[in-house]
Write an enzyme that holds these catalytic residues in place. Structure first.
Site, PDB file in Angstrom:
ATOM      1  N   HIS A  14       0.918  -1.259  -0.171  1.00  0.00           N
ATOM      2  CA  HIS A  14       0.688  -0.348  -0.131  1.00  0.00           C
ATOM      3  C   HIS A  14       0.846   0.970  -0.057  1.00  0.00           C
ATOM      4  O   HIS A  14       1.455   2.137   1.149  1.00  0.00           O
ATOM      5  CB  HIS A  14      -1.095   0.202   1.454  1.00  0.00           C
ATOM      6  CG  HIS A  14      -1.703   1.222   1.440  1.00  0.00           C
ATOM      7  ND1 HIS A  14      -2.801   0.906   1.779  1.00  0.00           N
ATOM      8  CD2 HIS A  14      -1.395   2.146   0.884  1.00  0.00           C
ATOM      9  CE1 HIS A  14      -3.992   1.836   1.914  1.00  0.00           C
ATOM     10  NE2 HIS A  14      -3.178   2.614   1.488  1.00  0.00           N
ATOM     11  N   HIS A  16       1.179   5.014  -2.785  1.00  0.00           N
ATOM     12  CA  HIS A  16       1.241   5.811  -3.063  1.00  0.00           C
ATOM     13  C   HIS A  16       2.070   6.566  -3.890  1.00  0.00           C
ATOM     14  O   HIS A  16       2.961   7.284  -2.763  1.00  0.00           O
ATOM     15  CB  HIS A  16      -0.206   6.943  -2.963  1.00  0.00           C
ATOM     16  CG  HIS A  16      -1.258   6.264  -2.088  1.00  0.00           C
ATOM     17  ND1 HIS A  16      -2.515   6.285  -2.818  1.00  0.00           N
ATOM     18  CD2 HIS A  16      -1.942   5.729  -1.273  1.00  0.00           C
ATOM     19  CE1 HIS A  16      -3.193   5.500  -2.398  1.00  0.00           C
ATOM     20  NE2 HIS A  16      -2.612   5.412  -1.237  1.00  0.00           N
ATOM     21  N   GLU A 197     -10.976   4.001   6.368  1.00  0.00           N
ATOM     22  CA  GLU A 197     -10.228   4.537   6.691  1.00  0.00           C
ATOM     23  C   GLU A 197     -10.696   5.422   8.143  1.00  0.00           C
ATOM     24  O   GLU A 197     -10.832   5.784   8.882  1.00  0.00           O
ATOM     25  CB  GLU A 197      -9.523   4.391   5.295  1.00  0.00           C
ATOM     26  CG  GLU A 197      -7.867   5.744   5.847  1.00  0.00           C
ATOM     27  CD  GLU A 197      -7.271   6.375   5.108  1.00  0.00           C
ATOM     28  OE1 GLU A 197      -7.620   6.752   3.566  1.00  0.00           O
ATOM     29  OE2 GLU A 197      -6.002   7.055   5.282  1.00  0.00           O
ATOM     30  N   ASP A 275       1.502   7.136   2.382  1.00  0.00           N
ATOM     31  CA  ASP A 275       2.321   8.313   1.437  1.00  0.00           C
ATOM     32  C   ASP A 275       3.641   8.718   2.538  1.00  0.00           C
ATOM     33  O   ASP A 275       3.423  10.196   3.481  1.00  0.00           O
ATOM     34  CB  ASP A 275       1.110   9.564   1.779  1.00  0.00           C
ATOM     35  CG  ASP A 275      -0.039   8.915   0.545  1.00  0.00           C
ATOM     36  OD1 ASP A 275       0.564   8.873  -0.861  1.00  0.00           O
ATOM     37  OD2 ASP A 275      -1.287   8.713   1.507  1.00  0.00           O
TER      38      ASP A 275
HETATM   39  N1  HPA Z   1      -6.621   7.378   1.323  1.00  0.00           N
HETATM   40  C1  HPA Z   1      -7.352   7.726   0.835  1.00  0.00           C
HETATM   41  N2  HPA Z   1      -6.573   8.298  -0.455  1.00  0.00           N
HETATM   42  C2  HPA Z   1      -5.223   8.814  -0.533  1.00  0.00           C
HETATM   43  C3  HPA Z   1      -4.756   8.035   0.518  1.00  0.00           C
HETATM   44  C4  HPA Z   1      -5.174   7.562   1.701  1.00  0.00           C
HETATM   45  O1  HPA Z   1      -4.606   6.971   2.663  1.00  0.00           O
HETATM   46  N3  HPA Z   1      -3.157   8.159  -0.494  1.00  0.00           N
HETATM   47  C5  HPA Z   1      -3.583   9.209  -1.264  1.00  0.00           C
HETATM   48  N4  HPA Z   1      -4.628   8.957  -1.599  1.00  0.00           N
HETATM   49 ZN    ZN Z   2      -3.474   5.103   0.592  1.00  0.00          ZN
END
Ligand code: HPA
Ligand code: ZN
Length: 332
Positions: A14, A16, A197, A275
């Site tokens: 996971h 990005h 989340e 991230d």
């Molecule tokens: N959540 C949702 N969208 C996202 C995230 C995340 O943690 N990081 C980058 N885009």
């Molecule tokens: Zn994410």
């Protein structure tokens, strides 16, 4: 513990790629592209990385992306991430990219994909890191926009293992994209989905109904015992992101990380950085933070490393080889 974490081979499931854009590189690329930044110094930019929730982060994340324009930029970004992986003994990565965050600004789809793929191939050559690329749809946009992106992706689909769904979760449930995900599935793509989340357990349930292959985050699934049993029954992996969770206020402190309860529930939970340029740490920092916050045992850490490979999209024989490598490294 720190030694064990560093020594174990791990997969990151996971991440990005745009979220690995470090302030130093961001400034360098913005300068060469003559993109104006609302910050004068790297320090000022770093100071802006204080978030009360997911949306506050996303606003800064999309702003940072605006520096990326050329194929070379995407290559440099990916190369820098894989160098950090090598330093953390991450030997396999399955990364997301957000094409709509770039095509929406006029960057051609193929510029983005060519740069990232070249970066991944370069990292594989230099570090032996294997990889999968996952195209993620932005859920704050329409399903129609997602279909248009899928159309643009057609020439590249054999380079993508699957699709994901990210961005603003609240108000944008998985079912909004049910037809798009069904189409992707029919095209042979695997399905990932950010769920639970910030969104409620029902969003995780919807993701299951859509037939997803892996759950990103999934924290709030723990609020529903029946849902937890169903995730265990299906053998689905959850990609939890400890430093992301504290940075975005998803949890108040690391002692509340869902990683502990997920391990106890027999769920296939993994640790990931999401991230890292924005949340303060790459893979090993996430392992160290969650190990300290929850008082995890060495056995738990080994289990998490194993889960990262069994929960990957590698072929079964390769998963077995990677798990054997975890066992070998455990002994030191
Ligand atoms: N959540 C949702 N969208 C996202 C995230 C995340 O943690 N990081 C980058 N885009
Ligand atoms: Zn994410």
């Amino acid at each position: 513990m720190k030694d064990l974490i560093a020594r174990l081979p791990k997969a990151e499931l996971h991440l990005h790629i745009e979220g690995s854009f470090e302030p130093g590189l961001l400034f360098e690329i913005a300068r060469r592209n003559r993109v104006a930044l609302p910050y004068d110094t790297i320090e000022e930019l770093r100071n802006a990385y204080k978030f009360l929730n997911l949306q506050e982060f996303l606003d800064i994340y999309y702003q940072g992306m605006k520096a990326l324009l050329e194929e070379e930029d995407y290559f440099d970004l990916t190369r820098a991430y894989l160098d950090r992986c090598a330093a953390d003994n991450v030997t396999h990565v399955e990364i997301f990219f957000d094409p709509q965050g770039h095509t929406g600004r006029g960057v051609p789809f193929e510029v983005v994909v060519k740069g990232i793929l070249a970066g991944l191939e370069d990292g594989e050559r230099r570090h032996g890191i294997t990889w999968r690329l996952i195209m993620s749809f932005l859920r704050h946009l329409s399903e129609e926009d997602g279909f248009a992106t899928l159309k643009e992706a057609e020439p590249w689909l054999d380079r993508f293992t699957g699709v994901g769904l990210d961005s603003s979760e609240s108000g944008n449930p998985p079912m909004k994209f049910a037809r798009l995900f069904a189409r992707c599935r029919a095209m042979g793509l695997l399905l990932c989905c950010h769920a639970g989340e910030e969104g409620p357990p029902d969003y995780v349930r919807e993701a299951l109904e859509i037939g997803i292959d892996r759950i990103d985050h999934g924290n709030r699934a723990l609020e529903d015992p029946e849902l937890v049993r169903e995730i265990v029954r299906r053998g689905l992996t959850l990609t939890v992101c400890p430093l992301s969770n504290t940075a975005l206020g998803v949890i108040e402190r690391m002692a509340e990380s869902p990683v502990g309860r997920m391990l106890e529930a027999g769920l296939s939970v993994t640790v990931n950085s999401d991230d890292p340029a924005y949340f303060g740490g790459y893979m090993n920092a996430n392992f160290e933070a969650v190990a300290a916050g929850l008082g995890l045992s060495e056995g738990d850490i080994v289990q998490l490393a194993r889960n990262s490979f069994t929960g990957s999209f590698l072929p079964e024989a390769e998963k077995a080889r990677r798990c054997a490598a975890v066992e070998a490294a455990r002994m030191g």
